[in-house]
Design a protein around this motif. Structure first.
Motif, PDB file in Angstrom:
ATOM      1  N   PHE A   2       0.870  -1.238   0.078  1.00  0.00           N
ATOM      2  CA  PHE A   2      -0.053   0.051  -0.212  1.00  0.00           C
ATOM      3  C   PHE A   2       0.707   1.345   0.138  1.00  0.00           C
ATOM      4  N   THR A   3       0.640   2.228  -0.880  1.00  0.00           N
ATOM      5  CA  THR A   3       1.660   3.210  -1.099  1.00  0.00           C
ATOM      6  C   THR A   3       1.170   4.448  -0.408  1.00  0.00           C
ATOM      7  N   ARG A  10      -5.267   6.703   7.416  1.00  0.00           N
ATOM      8  CA  ARG A  10      -5.076   5.313   7.222  1.00  0.00           C
ATOM      9  C   ARG A  10      -4.592   4.466   8.345  1.00  0.00           C
ATOM     10  N   LEU A  11      -3.710   4.894   9.196  1.00  0.00           N
ATOM     11  CA  LEU A  11      -3.196   4.488  10.405  1.00  0.00           C
ATOM     12  C   LEU A  11      -4.396   4.600  11.532  1.00  0.00           C
ATOM     13  N   ARG A  12      -5.080   5.718  11.383  1.00  0.00           N
ATOM     14  CA  ARG A  12      -6.108   5.684  12.327  1.00  0.00           C
ATOM     15  C   ARG A  12      -7.416   4.466  12.199  1.00  0.00           C
ATOM     16  N   GLU A  13      -7.431   4.252  10.849  1.00  0.00           N
ATOM     17  CA  GLU A  13      -8.392   3.423  10.451  1.00  0.00           C
ATOM     18  C   GLU A  13      -8.089   1.977  10.752  1.00  0.00           C
ATOM     19  N   ILE A  14      -6.646   1.512  10.717  1.00  0.00           N
ATOM     20  CA  ILE A  14      -6.601   0.240  11.066  1.00  0.00           C
ATOM     21  C   ILE A  14      -6.336   0.093  12.445  1.00  0.00           C
ATOM     22  N   THR A  15      -5.868   1.382  13.317  1.00  0.00           N
ATOM     23  CA  THR A  15      -5.854   1.023  14.759  1.00  0.00           C
ATOM     24  C   THR A  15      -7.084   1.051  15.242  1.00  0.00           C
ATOM     25  N   GLU A  16      -8.158   1.897  14.762  1.00  0.00           N
ATOM     26  CA  GLU A  16      -9.266   1.741  15.331  1.00  0.00           C
ATOM     27  C   GLU A  16      -9.993   0.342  15.088  1.00  0.00           C
ATOM     28  N   VAL A  57       0.771  -1.251  -5.203  1.00  0.00           N
ATOM     29  CA  VAL A  57       1.539  -1.448  -6.244  1.00  0.00           C
ATOM     30  C   VAL A  57       1.755  -2.991  -5.741  1.00  0.00           C
ATOM     31  N   GLN A  58       2.454  -3.655  -6.813  1.00  0.00           N
ATOM     32  CA  GLN A  58       3.069  -5.103  -6.382  1.00  0.00           C
ATOM     33  C   GLN A  58       4.094  -5.159  -5.711  1.00  0.00           C
ATOM     34  N   PHE A  59       4.406  -5.821  -4.766  1.00  0.00           N
ATOM     35  CA  PHE A  59       5.495  -5.709  -3.534  1.00  0.00           C
ATOM     36  C   PHE A  59       6.682  -5.235  -4.238  1.00  0.00           C
ATOM     37  N   MET A  60       7.173  -6.141  -5.234  1.00  0.00           N
ATOM     38  CA  MET A  60       8.464  -5.889  -5.706  1.00  0.00           C
ATOM     39  C   MET A  60       8.522  -4.603  -6.395  1.00  0.00           C
ATOM     40  N   GLU A  61       7.754  -4.124  -7.236  1.00  0.00           N
ATOM     41  CA  GLU A  61       7.579  -2.936  -7.699  1.00  0.00           C
ATOM     42  C   GLU A  61       7.786  -1.850  -6.567  1.00  0.00           C
ATOM     43  N   HIS A  66      11.444   2.113  -3.975  1.00  0.00           N
ATOM     44  CA  HIS A  66      12.072   2.686  -2.666  1.00  0.00           C
ATOM     45  C   HIS A  66      13.854   2.359  -2.870  1.00  0.00           C
ATOM     46  N   GLU A  67      14.347   1.699  -3.377  1.00  0.00           N
ATOM     47  CA  GLU A  67      15.682   1.310  -3.548  1.00  0.00           C
ATOM     48  C   GLU A  67      16.279   2.406  -4.803  1.00  0.00           C
ATOM     49  N   LYS A  68      15.409   2.762  -5.629  1.00  0.00           N
ATOM     50  CA  LYS A  68      15.775   4.033  -6.535  1.00  0.00           C
ATOM     51  C   LYS A  68      15.645   5.136  -5.896  1.00  0.00           C
ATOM     52  N   LYS A  69      14.905   5.540  -4.880  1.00  0.00           N
ATOM     53  CA  LYS A  69      14.702   6.615  -3.851  1.00  0.00           C
ATOM     54  C   LYS A  69      15.980   6.894  -3.181  1.00  0.00           C
ATOM     55  N   ARG A  70      16.295   5.673  -2.360  1.00  0.00           N
ATOM     56  CA  ARG A  70      17.286   5.530  -1.509  1.00  0.00           C
ATOM     57  C   ARG A  70      18.578   5.643  -2.448  1.00  0.00           C
TER      58      ARG A  70
END
Length: 72
Positions: A2-3, A10-16, A57-61, A66-70
């Protein structure tokens, strides 16, 4: 992957979800009748319903992005 799952709403939704539906399991440390297997199927169904509208997005994508940004 999940991007936008780190967004506050989103965090609040799952926590609730977990606070409202699984308090007994957390308080009992998932022992006895509050065992993790007892809530697993229900939790998966509820999480799928909540997250079906999340951007993803698909996990590997996601890992590649993330690797490109890093590396930059």
């Amino acid at each position: 992957m999940f991007t936008n799952s780190g967004a506050d709403d989103r965090l609040r939704e799952i926590t609730e979800l977990f606070d409202n539906h699984y308090q007994a399991a957390f308080r009992a440390n998932f022992q006895g009748v509050n065992d993790i297997q007892e809530i697993e199927a229900d939790a998966v169904t509820r999480l799928k319903n909540i997250t079906k509208s999340y951007a993803s997005v698909q996990f590997m994508e996601g890992i590649k992005a993330h690797e490109k940004k890093r590396a930059a």
